[in-house]
Design an enzyme around this catalytic site. Structure first.
Site, PDB file in Angstrom:
ATOM      1  N   ARG A   1      48.586   3.589 -45.861  1.00 14.28           N
ATOM      2  CA  ARG A   1      48.766   1.985 -45.402  1.00 14.28           C
ATOM      3  C   ARG A   1      50.010   2.304 -44.639  1.00 14.28           C
ATOM      4  NH1 ARG A   1      45.921  -1.958 -50.196  1.00 14.28           N
ATOM      5  NH2 ARG A   1      44.114  -0.541 -50.022  1.00 14.28           N
TER       6      ARG A   1
ATOM      7  N   SER B   1      47.009   9.484 -50.671  1.00 12.37           N
ATOM      8  CA  SER B   1      47.399   9.287 -50.483  1.00 12.37           C
ATOM      9  C   SER B   1      48.235   9.903 -51.448  1.00 12.37           C
ATOM     10  CB  SER B   1      48.041   8.497 -49.452  1.00 12.37           C
ATOM     11  OG  SER B   1      47.430   7.124 -49.964  1.00 12.37           O
TER      12      SER B   1
ATOM     13  N   LYS C   1      42.102  -6.121 -51.573  1.00  6.29           N
ATOM     14  CA  LYS C   1      40.735  -5.945 -50.794  1.00  6.29           C
ATOM     15  C   LYS C   1      39.510  -6.261 -51.720  1.00  6.29           C
ATOM     16  CE  LYS C   1      42.810  -3.143 -47.461  1.00  6.29           C
ATOM     17  NZ  LYS C   1      42.487  -1.779 -46.268  1.00  6.29           N
TER      18      LYS C   1
ATOM     19  N   LYS D   1      34.320   3.389 -53.670  1.00  2.60           N
ATOM     20  CA  LYS D   1      35.470   2.903 -53.546  1.00  2.60           C
ATOM     21  C   LYS D   1      36.356   1.839 -54.641  1.00  2.60           C
ATOM     22  CE  LYS D   1      38.839   2.501 -49.375  1.00  2.60           C
ATOM     23  NZ  LYS D   1      38.858   2.080 -47.837  1.00  2.60           N
TER      24      LYS D   1
ATOM     25  N   GLU E   1      26.052   0.757 -56.638  1.00  2.00           N
ATOM     26  CA  GLU E   1      26.641   1.661 -55.173  1.00  2.00           C
ATOM     27  C   GLU E   1      25.278   2.742 -54.930  1.00  2.00           C
ATOM     28  OE1 GLU E   1      28.211   0.262 -52.974  1.00  2.00           O
ATOM     29  OE2 GLU E   1      29.286  -1.334 -54.008  1.00  2.00           O
TER      30      GLU E   1
ATOM     31  N   TYR F   1      44.695  15.518 -48.231  1.00  2.00           N
ATOM     32  CA  TYR F   1      46.233  16.608 -47.344  1.00  2.00           C
ATOM     33  C   TYR F   1      46.869  17.734 -47.727  1.00  2.00           C
ATOM     34  CZ  TYR F   1      45.605  11.068 -47.118  1.00  2.00           C
ATOM     35  OH  TYR F   1      44.688  10.098 -46.214  1.00  2.00           O
TER      36      TYR F   1
ATOM     37  N   LYS G   1      36.428   8.059 -54.966  1.00  2.00           N
ATOM     38  CA  LYS G   1      37.514   7.745 -53.952  1.00  2.00           C
ATOM     39  C   LYS G   1      38.704   6.482 -54.328  1.00  2.00           C
ATOM     40  CE  LYS G   1      39.657   5.895 -50.501  1.00  2.00           C
ATOM     41  NZ  LYS G   1      40.017   5.681 -48.796  1.00  2.00           N
TER      42      LYS G   1
HETATM   43  C1  PBG Z   1      40.646   2.148 -45.260  1.00  2.45           C
HETATM   44  C2  PBG Z   1      40.851   3.337 -45.478  1.00  2.45           C
HETATM   45  C3  PBG Z   1      42.045   3.751 -46.942  1.00  2.45           C
HETATM   46  C4  PBG Z   1      42.223   4.671 -46.704  1.00  2.45           C
HETATM   47  C5  PBG Z   1      40.749   5.965 -45.866  1.00  2.45           C
HETATM   48  N1  PBG Z   1      39.968   4.771 -45.579  1.00  2.45           N
HETATM   49  C6  PBG Z   1      42.893   2.423 -47.103  1.00  2.45           C
HETATM   50  C7  PBG Z   1      42.623   1.401 -47.887  1.00  2.45           C
HETATM   51  O1  PBG Z   1      41.361   1.420 -48.258  1.00  2.45           O
HETATM   52  O2  PBG Z   1      43.864   0.234 -47.553  1.00  2.45           O
HETATM   53  C8  PBG Z   1      42.792   5.696 -47.753  1.00  2.45           C
HETATM   54  C9  PBG Z   1      43.133   6.858 -47.755  1.00  2.45           C
HETATM   55  C10 PBG Z   1      44.154   7.425 -48.106  1.00  2.45           C
HETATM   56  O3  PBG Z   1      44.742   6.695 -49.221  1.00  2.45           O
HETATM   57  O4  PBG Z   1      44.338   8.394 -48.946  1.00  2.45           O
HETATM   58  N2  PBG Z   1      39.183   2.070 -44.833  1.00  2.45           N
END
Ligand code: PBG
Length: 428
Positions: A305, A374, A317, A295, A333, A413, A348
């Site tokens: 968010r 997203s 992050k 990720k 990982e 989505y 991701k």
């Molecule tokens: C947080 C989480 C995130 C997403 C899924 N779980 C956002 C982040 O890490 O800030 C993002 C999913 C998306 O953008 O569609 N644990």
């Protein structure tokens, strides 16, 4: 006679002709799920190809017997077949010697039927996991940055959305809660409240639809007053092992409510083994873990968010999510998550990280998941609204490409919209 052939492997299901109407079905036993498709309509499963268009040319019978027809053929007297036809190029087309090619790859792309026969990758609604945002309210609230997505009321809108998705063959869901600010804290303890929003929603869904697969998100950010996935020390450091302790409680609480797959998206070190042990200790040997293995600290999460109001209150992050510049690190990982007992490995974001999906595919025998996040969704939607791209075609192509790169399942989505296209209920 049906003009649709049986579906290609990996396609949604059954195609039948009943009373001269063509039906596309997802679950053969249920009549409700058969969708009439008008003859000649373009709506049909993507992987199903009509071999040719029917030409209604009646053949007049000569009235001859088989023996008479054979005798006529031996005597070289038979009805004329259609004339041979050599199509011509436009006037002015240069006359050239054919290139001496031993290989002409276009031969295998000549017709829809050949292209379908040689298609290497297929998409099916069974590949999709549908992310759903839920909140405490009764109403569904549209999410500005994600047209077509809503924060769903957990008692009504959520059930309705799941009902509609199941009707087009989507049976897997992942829940993301919008938690009231008053319940957020620095240690995110609401995350393991057995009567919290997520456990409540899981119980309701499992009661209504026992056969669906429920994935949950394991991370503190929706519950953290700091908007981080872990506990923040006063000097800003995200505390690893203390966070893992909380995540274990969160995962167990979700499992207790009936979650099928818990999905740690937090990127803390060692959380897969710790969660596995915590689940097993409570008797949840059958609950799977989908690890967010690779990720990345990505700007593509922006709209999400906004949806959950979960932006980090300070900083970013980058001390836990991976650097988008890194490739080899994804293997570090992968090895850890495999050794710690993950059942599914996730990459991701999705489309900008196809190389990472392929890397994991080639280095692990576990199922691989890709998350079309997203920002990827919003860009395709925006391009479609502005008429800059064909939204539906780009949607289907982006999902197919994630599968081609090596993803078994896709969190998207677009799950319901794409599944509707796949089973011939366009854009529903
Ligand atoms: C947080 C989480 C995130 C997403 C899924 N779980 C956002 C982040 O890490 O800030 C993002 C999913 C998306 O953008 O569609 N644990």
């Amino acid at each position: 006679m049906a003009s649709i052939l049986s579906p290609a492997p990996g396609n949604v299901g059954v195609v039948r002709s009943i009373n001269d109407k063509i039906y596309v079905g997802l679950r053969p036993l249920s009549t409700r799920t058969y969708v009439p498709v008008a003859r000649g309509s373009k709506a049909r499963p993507l992987a199903v190809v009509r071999a040719s268009s029917e030409k209604e040319v009646p053949v007049k019978s000569s009235g001859l017997s088989i023996e008479e027809c054979e005798a006529a053929a031996v005597a070289r007297k038979f009805p004329d077949p259609p004339p041979l036809y050599t199509p011509q190029g436009p006037k002015g087309t240069p006359v050239v010697q054919p290139l001496p090619l031993s290989r002409r790859p276009r031969r295998n792309r000549k017709s829809p039927a050949l292209r379908a026969a040689f298609q290497e990758t297929t998409l099916s609604p069974s590949n999709f996991v549908h992310p759903l945002f839920i909140h405490e309210g009764e109403e569904d609230v549209p999410i500005g940055a994600m047209p077509g997505c809503f924060r769903l009321g957990w008692r009504h809108g959520l059930l309705e959305e799941v009902y509609k998705a199941r009707d087009v063959g989507v049976n897997s869901f992942v829940l993301f809660p919008k938690i009231p600010d008053a319940l957020k804290s620095q240690t995110g303890d609401e995350a393991y409240n057995d009567n919290g929003l997520v456990p409540r929603a899981i119980r309701l869904l499992k009661d209504r639809y026992p056969d669906i697969v429920i994935y949950t998100d394991v991370a503190l950010d929706p519950y953290s007053s700091d908007g981080h996935d872990g506990i923040v020390r006063e000097d800003g450091v995200i505390m690893n092992d203390e966070t893992v302790h909380q995540l274990c409680k969160q995962a167990v609480s979700q499992a207790r409510a009936g979650a099928d797959v818990v999905s740690p998206s937090d990127m803390m070190d060692g959380r897969i083994l710790a969660i596995r042990m915590a689940l097993d200790a409570e008797g949840f040997q059958d609950v799977s873990i989908m690890s967010y293995t690779a990720k990345y600290a990505s700007a593509f999460y922006g709209p999400f968010r906004e949806a959950l109001d979960s932006n980090p209150r300070f900083g970013d992050k980058k001390t836990y999510q991976m650097n988008p510049a890194n490739y080899r690190e994804a293997l570090v990982e992968t090895e850890a998550d495999e050794a710690e007992g993950a059942d599914i490995l996730l990459v991701k974001p999705g489309l900008p990280y196809l190389d990472i999906i392929r890397l994991l595919r080639d280095n692990s025998s576990l199922p691989i998941a890709a998350y079309q996040v997203s920002g990827e969704y919003s860009m395709i939607k925006a391009g479609g609204v502005l008429k800059m791209i064909d939204e539906e075609k780009v949607m289907m192509e982006s999902l197919l490409c994630l599968r081609r790169a090596g993803a078994d399942i896709i969190l998207t989505y677009f799950a319901r919209q794409a599944a509707s296209v796949l089973c011939g209920m366009k854009g529903k």
